[in-house]
Motif scaffolding. Structure first.
Motif, short mmCIF file in Angstrom:
data_model
loop_
_atom_site.label_atom_id
_atom_site.label_comp_id
_atom_site.label_asym_id
_atom_site.label_seq_id
_atom_site.Cartn_x
_atom_site.Cartn_y
_atom_site.Cartn_z
N VAL A 150 0.84 -1.20 0.00
CA VAL A 150 0.00 0.00 0.00
C VAL A 150 0.87 1.25 0.00
N MET A 151 1.91 1.26 0.83
CA MET A 151 2.79 2.43 0.89
C MET A 151 3.53 2.62 -0.44
N ALA A 152 3.96 1.53 -1.07
CA ALA A 152 4.64 1.64 -2.36
C ALA A 152 3.70 2.19 -3.43
N LYS A 153 2.45 1.73 -3.41
CA LYS A 153 1.46 2.22 -4.38
C LYS A 153 1.18 3.70 -4.16
N ARG A 154 1.06 4.11 -2.89
CA ARG A 154 0.83 5.53 -2.59
C ARG A 154 2.02 6.38 -3.04
N LEU A 155 3.22 5.86 -2.84
CA LEU A 155 4.42 6.59 -3.26
C LEU A 155 4.47 6.73 -4.77
N GLU A 156 4.05 5.68 -5.50
CA GLU A 156 4.00 5.74 -6.96
C GLU A 156 3.04 6.82 -7.45
N GLU A 157 1.91 6.94 -6.77
CA GLU A 157 0.87 7.87 -7.21
C GLU A 157 1.11 9.31 -6.76
N MET A 158 2.10 9.53 -5.88
CA MET A 158 2.38 10.87 -5.37
C MET A 158 3.07 11.71 -6.43
N PRO A 159 2.69 12.97 -6.55
CA PRO A 159 3.40 13.85 -7.47
C PRO A 159 4.83 14.12 -6.97
N GLU A 160 5.72 14.47 -7.90
CA GLU A 160 7.13 14.69 -7.57
C GLU A 160 7.30 15.79 -6.53
N ALA A 161 6.52 16.87 -6.64
CA ALA A 161 6.63 17.99 -5.71
C ALA A 161 6.30 17.54 -4.29
N GLU A 162 5.30 16.71 -4.16
CA GLU A 162 4.90 16.23 -2.84
C GLU A 162 5.96 15.29 -2.26
N ILE A 163 6.60 14.48 -3.12
CA ILE A 163 7.67 13.59 -2.66
C ILE A 163 8.86 14.41 -2.17
N GLU A 164 9.22 15.46 -2.93
CA GLU A 164 10.34 16.31 -2.51
C GLU A 164 10.03 17.00 -1.19
N GLU A 165 8.80 17.46 -1.04
CA GLU A 165 8.39 18.11 0.21
C GLU A 165 8.47 17.13 1.38
N LEU A 166 8.05 15.90 1.16
CA LEU A 166 8.11 14.86 2.18
C LEU A 166 9.56 14.55 2.55
N MET A 167 10.44 14.48 1.54
CA MET A 167 11.85 14.22 1.80
C MET A 167 12.47 15.35 2.63
N GLU A 168 12.14 16.60 2.31
CA GLU A 168 12.65 17.73 3.08
C GLU A 168 12.17 17.66 4.53
N THR A 169 10.93 17.29 4.72
CA THR A 169 10.38 17.17 6.07
C THR A 169 11.11 16.08 6.84
N ILE A 170 11.41 14.97 6.20
CA ILE A 170 12.12 13.87 6.85
C ILE A 170 13.54 14.31 7.22
N GLU A 171 14.22 15.03 6.30
CA GLU A 171 15.58 15.50 6.58
C GLU A 171 15.59 16.48 7.75
N GLU A 172 14.61 17.39 7.79
CA GLU A 172 14.51 18.33 8.91
C GLU A 172 14.29 17.59 10.22
N GLU A 173 13.45 16.59 10.18
CA GLU A 173 13.16 15.80 11.39
C GLU A 173 14.40 15.06 11.86
N GLU A 174 15.19 14.51 10.93
CA GLU A 174 16.41 13.81 11.29
C GLU A 174 17.44 14.77 11.87
N GLN A 175 17.55 15.97 11.29
CA GLN A 175 18.50 16.95 11.80
C GLN A 175 18.10 17.42 13.20
N ARG A 176 16.82 17.59 13.42
CA ARG A 176 16.33 18.03 14.72
C ARG A 176 16.61 16.97 15.79
N ARG A 177 16.47 15.70 15.44
CA ARG A 177 16.73 14.60 16.37
C ARG A 177 18.22 14.31 16.52
N GLY A 178 19.01 14.76 15.55
CA GLY A 178 20.45 14.53 15.61
C GLY A 178 20.83 13.15 15.10
N ILE A 179 20.09 12.61 14.18
CA ILE A 179 20.37 11.27 13.66
C ILE A 179 21.37 11.35 12.54
#
Length: 179
Positions: A150-179
């Protein structure tokens, strides 16, 4: 005397699938056998054909994927036969060993059966508890596979802009946690 009888049953729809059928009939019968005659008459109106098998696919793709068989030990007929013959052979050898050691043949057979049976019970229960502890149960693995699909199918259907936004959010979250 007339009465109305309603009969329920399964019939075949136009597509070939099983469909419930409700048939209402007026039946003219009299006497003490009223109910059984009426039911028999009403049942004649309901199809008694068994529904044929219907193939259902979960994906829209018409690609015929190759079936993947589990090749681990214990999942084929040959393996089951080997395990069975191994247990029988082990029991026979154990009984023979007890007889050679001087145990009465009747008691040696009883001891061999007891040891094999208790060993199988503890082995089976132990393997079950191990699979529960490591979450290798059939339902858990099927649920995990389904969630991943289900997650792979949702990722396939996501527009590129939304994927990039999600990746930026994940990177910010990792930097905030210090991972």
């Amino acid at each position: 005397m007339g009465c109305t009888v309603v009969a329920l049953g399964l019939g075949l729809s136009q597509a070939g699938a099983a469909a419930p059928v409700r048939r209402q009939m007026k039946v003219n019968v009299s006497g003490p056998m009223l109910a059984s005659r009426a039911c028999g008459a009403a049942r004649q109106g309901v199809s008694r054909q068994a529904p044929r098998a219907v193939v259902v696919r979960a994906s829209d793709d018409d690609k015929s994927e190759e079936v993947k068989y589990n090749t681990e030990f214990g999942y084929s007929r040959k393996d089951v036969l080997l395990i069975g013959f191994g247990l029988i052979g082990g029991g026979v050898l154990f009984k023979w060993g007890l007889e050679v050691a001087g145990v009465d043949p009747i008691m040696a057979g009883n001891y061999a059966q007891l040891i094999i049976f208790v060993g199988l019970c503890f082995g089976w229960i132990g393997s079950y508890l191990f699979r529960v502890a490591t979450k290798q149960m059939t339902y858990a693995t099927q649920l995990e596979d389904y969630e991943n699909a289900v997650m792979a199918k949702r990722l396939e259907e996501m527009p590129e802009a939304e994927i990039e936004e999600l990746m930026e959010t994940i990177e910010e979250e990792e930097q905030r946690r210090g991972i």
